[in-house]
Design a protein around this motif. Sequence first.
Motif, PDB file in Angstrom:
ATOM      1  N   ARG A  98       0.399  11.836   2.585  1.00  0.00           N
ATOM      2  CA  ARG A  98       0.591  11.522   3.993  1.00  0.00           C
ATOM      3  C   ARG A  98       2.079  11.529   4.335  1.00  0.00           C
ATOM      4  NH1 ARG A  98      -2.142   6.085   5.236  1.00  0.00           N
ATOM      5  NH2 ARG A  98      -1.101   5.512   3.296  1.00  0.00           N
ATOM      6  N   VAL A 131      -2.588   5.396  -3.059  1.00  0.00           N
ATOM      7  CA  VAL A 131      -2.545   5.715  -1.634  1.00  0.00           C
ATOM      8  C   VAL A 131      -1.604   6.887  -1.376  1.00  0.00           C
ATOM      9  CG1 VAL A 131      -1.928   4.823   0.649  1.00  0.00           C
ATOM     10  CG2 VAL A 131      -3.139   3.354  -0.974  1.00  0.00           C
ATOM     11  N   ARG A 132      -0.434   6.888  -2.031  1.00  0.00           N
ATOM     12  CA  ARG A 132       0.563   7.916  -1.765  1.00  0.00           C
ATOM     13  C   ARG A 132       0.125   9.297  -2.222  1.00  0.00           C
ATOM     14  NH1 ARG A 132       5.242   6.521   0.148  1.00  0.00           N
ATOM     15  NH2 ARG A 132       6.177   8.444  -0.581  1.00  0.00           N
ATOM     16  N   MET A 180       0.822  -1.214   0.000  1.00  0.00           N
ATOM     17  CA  MET A 180       0.000   0.000   0.000  1.00  0.00           C
ATOM     18  C   MET A 180       0.852   1.259   0.000  1.00  0.00           C
ATOM     19  SD  MET A 180      -3.083  -0.799   2.696  1.00  0.00           S
ATOM     20  CE  MET A 180      -3.632   0.924   2.677  1.00  0.00           C
ATOM     21  N   GLU A 181       1.946   1.220   0.743  1.00  0.00           N
ATOM     22  CA  GLU A 181       2.785   2.405   0.880  1.00  0.00           C
ATOM     23  C   GLU A 181       3.523   2.762  -0.415  1.00  0.00           C
ATOM     24  OE1 GLU A 181       3.051   4.570   3.551  1.00  0.00           O
ATOM     25  OE2 GLU A 181       1.250   3.437   4.052  1.00  0.00           O
ATOM     26  N   THR A 202      -7.520   3.122   7.241  1.00  0.00           N
ATOM     27  CA  THR A 202      -6.271   3.656   7.803  1.00  0.00           C
ATOM     28  C   THR A 202      -5.744   4.831   6.999  1.00  0.00           C
ATOM     29  OG1 THR A 202      -4.813   2.189   6.527  1.00  0.00           O
ATOM     30  CG2 THR A 202      -5.624   1.367   8.650  1.00  0.00           C
ATOM     31  N   THR A 203      -6.195   4.995   5.753  1.00  0.00           N
ATOM     32  CA  THR A 203      -5.723   6.103   4.918  1.00  0.00           C
ATOM     33  C   THR A 203      -6.522   7.381   5.151  1.00  0.00           C
ATOM     34  OG1 THR A 203      -7.163   5.558   3.042  1.00  0.00           O
ATOM     35  CG2 THR A 203      -5.033   4.443   3.147  1.00  0.00           C
ATOM     36  N   ARG A 216      -2.300  10.828  -1.411  1.00  0.00           N
ATOM     37  CA  ARG A 216      -2.994  11.506  -0.317  1.00  0.00           C
ATOM     38  C   ARG A 216      -2.035  12.387   0.489  1.00  0.00           C
ATOM     39  NH1 ARG A 216      -7.968   9.732   0.363  1.00  0.00           N
ATOM     40  NH2 ARG A 216      -8.063  10.511   2.486  1.00  0.00           N
TER      41      ARG A 216
END
Length: 203
Positions: free
Chosen positions: A83, A78-79, A72-73, A165-166, A81
Amino acid sequence: MILYPLRWLLRQVWGWIFSVLLLIVGVIWVLRWVPMPPAGVLAGFFSGQVPQWGWLGEGPVRERLVQVIKRMETESAVRRRHRPPLSQRVAEQLFYPPSIPKWGSRPLGLLIQALWGEERVLIFYLNSVRYEANLYGLKAAAQAYFHKEIEALTPAEVADLLLLTTGIPREKLIAEPFIRERKKLETLFASEINNVTKVHQTR
């Protein structure tokens, strides 16, 4: 004559600073082996609240989750976003209660990454990630959202927990583009079952 006491004082100050830094490094190194609750859980207990948290022990489910979170990372969906790095988020979760500023969390995250290694950071992440007020970690989230132990969840339910979790609100999981992301994580988690099984068979 004046320079001598100044040099002596400077040596004492640097000695104390070095000792404190060495102590911090030593404590963080030891904590990598401790199933430590997040700072928010400890703060909740001291304030009279009842936080939900549990440590997910060793086993195939934890191994699969670690591999999926690692993937996911590195995924762009996902990235994007924006974070912080995973190690920084772990530092914030473990050492900073939710209500205080997260000053110094980035260098602390880099230190944790260096001392603990990637896999241990991932384990602490899945055990300390904050879902909502007084709810921490995937183990507690499985019980709160699905009323099951995490080992009994379906791949689709695990995908929901991972997407949450995101920072995605739960009510938006049924909307695009999160449906595609959910299906992708569901397939990824299910595929890790075979990978982990093969690893255990070769041991």
